[in-house]
Design a protein around this motif. Structure first.
Motif, PDB file in Angstrom:
ATOM      1  N   TYR A 157      -1.821   4.191   2.328  1.00  0.00           N
ATOM      2  CA  TYR A 157      -1.383   2.796   2.411  1.00  0.00           C
ATOM      3  C   TYR A 157      -2.410   1.938   1.664  1.00  0.00           C
ATOM      4  O   TYR A 157      -3.576   2.316   1.545  1.00  0.00           O
ATOM      5  CB  TYR A 157      -1.333   2.337   3.867  1.00  0.00           C
ATOM      6  CG  TYR A 157      -0.106   2.790   4.654  1.00  0.00           C
ATOM      7  CD1 TYR A 157       0.341   4.105   4.613  1.00  0.00           C
ATOM      8  CD2 TYR A 157       0.589   1.899   5.468  1.00  0.00           C
ATOM      9  CE1 TYR A 157       1.447   4.502   5.358  1.00  0.00           C
ATOM     10  CE2 TYR A 157       1.691   2.300   6.221  1.00  0.00           C
ATOM     11  CZ  TYR A 157       2.116   3.597   6.160  1.00  0.00           C
ATOM     12  OH  TYR A 157       3.203   4.005   6.900  1.00  0.00           O
ATOM     13  N   ASN A 158      -1.991   0.775   1.204  1.00  0.00           N
ATOM     14  CA  ASN A 158      -2.887  -0.150   0.501  1.00  0.00           C
ATOM     15  C   ASN A 158      -3.683   0.567  -0.592  1.00  0.00           C
ATOM     16  O   ASN A 158      -4.908   0.492  -0.614  1.00  0.00           O
ATOM     17  CB  ASN A 158      -3.868  -0.814   1.490  1.00  0.00           C
ATOM     18  CG  ASN A 158      -3.171  -1.435   2.684  1.00  0.00           C
ATOM     19  OD1 ASN A 158      -2.261  -2.226   2.513  1.00  0.00           O
ATOM     20  ND2 ASN A 158      -3.576  -1.063   3.878  1.00  0.00           N
ATOM     21  N   PRO A 159      -3.005   1.298  -1.485  1.00  0.00           N
ATOM     22  CA  PRO A 159      -3.741   2.146  -2.437  1.00  0.00           C
ATOM     23  C   PRO A 159      -4.524   1.342  -3.469  1.00  0.00           C
ATOM     24  O   PRO A 159      -5.450   1.891  -4.061  1.00  0.00           O
ATOM     25  CB  PRO A 159      -2.633   2.964  -3.101  1.00  0.00           C
ATOM     26  CG  PRO A 159      -1.411   2.119  -2.974  1.00  0.00           C
ATOM     27  CD  PRO A 159      -1.547   1.413  -1.656  1.00  0.00           C
ATOM     28  N   GLY A 186       3.993  11.720  -5.075  1.00  0.00           N
ATOM     29  CA  GLY A 186       5.030  10.715  -5.307  1.00  0.00           C
ATOM     30  C   GLY A 186       4.536   9.352  -4.892  1.00  0.00           C
ATOM     31  O   GLY A 186       3.519   9.235  -4.197  1.00  0.00           O
ATOM     32  N   TYR A 187       5.231   8.332  -5.349  1.00  0.00           N
ATOM     33  CA  TYR A 187       4.900   6.987  -4.876  1.00  0.00           C
ATOM     34  C   TYR A 187       6.165   6.142  -4.866  1.00  0.00           C
ATOM     35  O   TYR A 187       7.099   6.383  -5.641  1.00  0.00           O
ATOM     36  CB  TYR A 187       3.780   6.331  -5.703  1.00  0.00           C
ATOM     37  CG  TYR A 187       4.012   6.273  -7.185  1.00  0.00           C
ATOM     38  CD1 TYR A 187       3.707   7.350  -8.000  1.00  0.00           C
ATOM     39  CD2 TYR A 187       4.541   5.129  -7.782  1.00  0.00           C
ATOM     40  CE1 TYR A 187       3.913   7.297  -9.362  1.00  0.00           C
ATOM     41  CE2 TYR A 187       4.742   5.057  -9.148  1.00  0.00           C
ATOM     42  CZ  TYR A 187       4.427   6.165  -9.933  1.00  0.00           C
ATOM     43  OH  TYR A 187       4.640   6.114 -11.288  1.00  0.00           O
ATOM     44  N   VAL A 188       6.191   5.194  -3.936  1.00  0.00           N
ATOM     45  CA  VAL A 188       7.354   4.331  -3.753  1.00  0.00           C
ATOM     46  C   VAL A 188       6.872   2.890  -3.802  1.00  0.00           C
ATOM     47  O   VAL A 188       5.859   2.545  -3.204  1.00  0.00           O
ATOM     48  CB  VAL A 188       8.037   4.605  -2.386  1.00  0.00           C
ATOM     49  CG1 VAL A 188       9.320   3.810  -2.276  1.00  0.00           C
ATOM     50  CG2 VAL A 188       8.318   6.086  -2.215  1.00  0.00           C
ATOM     51  N   SER A 197      11.668   1.268  -6.021  1.00  0.00           N
ATOM     52  CA  SER A 197      11.723   2.378  -6.975  1.00  0.00           C
ATOM     53  C   SER A 197      10.792   3.475  -6.494  1.00  0.00           C
ATOM     54  O   SER A 197       9.890   3.230  -5.702  1.00  0.00           O
ATOM     55  CB  SER A 197      11.289   1.913  -8.363  1.00  0.00           C
ATOM     56  OG  SER A 197       9.909   1.592  -8.354  1.00  0.00           O
ATOM     57  N   TYR A 198      11.063   4.680  -6.937  1.00  0.00           N
ATOM     58  CA  TYR A 198      10.144   5.763  -6.592  1.00  0.00           C
ATOM     59  C   TYR A 198       9.984   6.712  -7.771  1.00  0.00           C
ATOM     60  O   TYR A 198      10.820   6.748  -8.677  1.00  0.00           O
ATOM     61  CB  TYR A 198      10.596   6.519  -5.348  1.00  0.00           C
ATOM     62  CG  TYR A 198      11.848   7.343  -5.519  1.00  0.00           C
ATOM     63  CD1 TYR A 198      13.102   6.821  -5.235  1.00  0.00           C
ATOM     64  CD2 TYR A 198      11.772   8.664  -5.973  1.00  0.00           C
ATOM     65  CE1 TYR A 198      14.243   7.571  -5.387  1.00  0.00           C
ATOM     66  CE2 TYR A 198      12.921   9.423  -6.132  1.00  0.00           C
ATOM     67  CZ  TYR A 198      14.152   8.877  -5.836  1.00  0.00           C
ATOM     68  OH  TYR A 198      15.276   9.642  -6.001  1.00  0.00           O
ATOM     69  N   GLN A 199       8.890   7.460  -7.724  1.00  0.00           N
ATOM     70  CA  GLN A 199       8.551   8.338  -8.833  1.00  0.00           C
ATOM     71  C   GLN A 199       7.851   9.571  -8.266  1.00  0.00           C
ATOM     72  O   GLN A 199       7.041   9.445  -7.345  1.00  0.00           O
ATOM     73  CB  GLN A 199       7.595   7.575  -9.770  1.00  0.00           C
ATOM     74  CG  GLN A 199       7.278   8.256 -11.065  1.00  0.00           C
ATOM     75  CD  GLN A 199       8.488   8.321 -11.988  1.00  0.00           C
ATOM     76  OE1 GLN A 199       9.219   7.346 -12.128  1.00  0.00           O
ATOM     77  NE2 GLN A 199       8.706   9.469 -12.598  1.00  0.00           N
ATOM     78  N   THR A 215       2.828  -0.601  -2.762  1.00  0.00           N
ATOM     79  CA  THR A 215       3.082   0.791  -3.129  1.00  0.00           C
ATOM     80  C   THR A 215       2.588   1.700  -2.004  1.00  0.00           C
ATOM     81  O   THR A 215       1.526   1.465  -1.439  1.00  0.00           O
ATOM     82  CB  THR A 215       2.323   1.153  -4.423  1.00  0.00           C
ATOM     83  OG1 THR A 215       2.578   0.174  -5.427  1.00  0.00           O
ATOM     84  CG2 THR A 215       2.719   2.528  -4.937  1.00  0.00           C
ATOM     85  N   THR A 216       3.374   2.726  -1.677  1.00  0.00           N
ATOM     86  CA  THR A 216       2.951   3.757  -0.733  1.00  0.00           C
ATOM     87  C   THR A 216       2.894   5.078  -1.500  1.00  0.00           C
ATOM     88  O   THR A 216       3.809   5.400  -2.254  1.00  0.00           O
ATOM     89  CB  THR A 216       3.937   3.849   0.456  1.00  0.00           C
ATOM     90  OG1 THR A 216       4.126   2.529   0.993  1.00  0.00           O
ATOM     91  CG2 THR A 216       3.404   4.751   1.546  1.00  0.00           C
TER      92      THR A 216
END
Lengths: 240, 240
Positions: A157-159, A186-188, A197-199, A215-216
């Protein structure tokens, strides 16, 4: 009466019935302005009281004070325990005689984002915040090492933020001492909100991702794999 | 269309609106018999298909097969990722052309139980299952050591069963090598169901608790404290 309510991602469908009820029963809904803005369209008949960032203590004290004579909800994104306001409210509760407190759990970002990515959180999981506003950086670094050593799925969290641009990269470098650069990650972004969006990527690629505070980030364990366009951590059922 | 739906604790209020909608839209609701029994009174007009324990693979395959021609929901307690069926469904998905899959997140026991205990999960948290049916015991032991070393709040799922009576005691003994016997702990039985109860105790006392598979266990970090009758992990806000 004070409800401390987890609103989930901010999409109305992601709220529990208990959260919806608590807000409906409240004379006021109190929260950080980003979250009150998300709730206003769903509860147009309600009064909202909003405050800015880093005003957590004031917000909690105000909520406890109103709770002495009225029914109010203090809203938190995701779940109200995890990096939320529930603990702070308990810490101050005895100073506000007459206020009853109820924590209404919600779906935290780890799980709402995980469902978008596929099923990364099937097995033993660690959640770590990279924000060092309230936690010493040495403690965060030690936790990252322990999490990586334990082969947990790791959710961050809070990257990153404007003032902490390299925190995600530094975290990846620590984890890379324990895990392969090919580890499925992955990240969302903006879970349940406009711009969602996610990747999926490798741990080596994640190093170079520019994340923000919405971002998470997910780092798979040694068994996590990519199936089609999804990030999946198997649990180990015998296949049949 | 196959929805893999987290029903939360089993109390209807704990379900999200998205979970409720998925079940309402489904021609069938499929699940382990304990969970279908919880949902039947809420959805009396629906058809249910139930199966027994350790039939996870068959249940997932059946759901994917029905999903080819009908709209079905496979229900999981808590969240469908965490120790749930979502990953297994993705593993088999390509064998069932035409089936679309959507994971509907839910509130996992860690959070619904945490809200009853107070606010134990405010800070970085680890979730570990003590069940060694699908995970080698050495891996579980290593993860317990890493979690304890990292000063994470630790949530234990499946802490004991009839055939694993001493697993919780053994886990406490591992954690006691890193943490004080006075560490604030708690456990919740039957979250959101008949017989719901919770208890706060020390880590030394937790060693002697007889848990079952419907118990969720919480081990505080070094800062977790007891406030009144609640278990609270502070996040470190400056007090004012």
């Amino acid at each position: 009466m004070l409800y401390i309510v987890g609103i989930g991602s901010g999409a109305r469908d992601c709220m529990t019935a208990a959260a919806e009820k608590a807000l409906m029963q409240s004379d006021f809904i109190i929260g950080y302005k980003t979250y009150t803005a998300l709730m206003k369209p769903f509860f147009p008949q309600k009064s909202f009281l909003e405050s800015g960032m880093r005003q957590e203590t004031e917000r909690v004290r105000l909520s406890l004070q109103y709770g002495q004579t009225q029914t109010v909800s203090l809203i938190c994104s995701g779940d109200p325990e995890l990096y939320g306001m529930a603990a702070l409210a308990y810490e101050y509760l005895e100073e506000y005689p007459g206020t009853e407190l109820e924590v209404v759990p919600g779906v935290t970002a780890a799980f709402s984002g995980g469902a978008l990515l596929g099923a990364p959180l099937t097995h033993d999981t660690v959640i770590i915040s990279l924000s060092d506003l309230l936690t010493p950086m040495e403690k965060i670094v030690h936790r990252l090492r322990c999490a990586a050593d334990g082969d947990f799925v790791i959710v961050l969290y809070n990257p990153s933020s404007k003032t902490r641009k390299d925190y995600l990269r530094n975290a990846c470098d620590i984890i890379l001492k324990y895990r392969s650069p090919e580890t499925v990650c992955g990240y969302v972004r903006n879970i349940g909100r406009e711009g969602e969006s996610y990747q999926i990527c490798s741990l080596a690629e994640l190093r170079n991702v520019q994340a923000d505070m919405f971002t998470t980030v997910y780092i798979g364990n040694s068994e996590t794999k990519k199936i089609g366009e999804k990030m999946v951590t198997p649990r180990g059922y015998p296949h049949a």
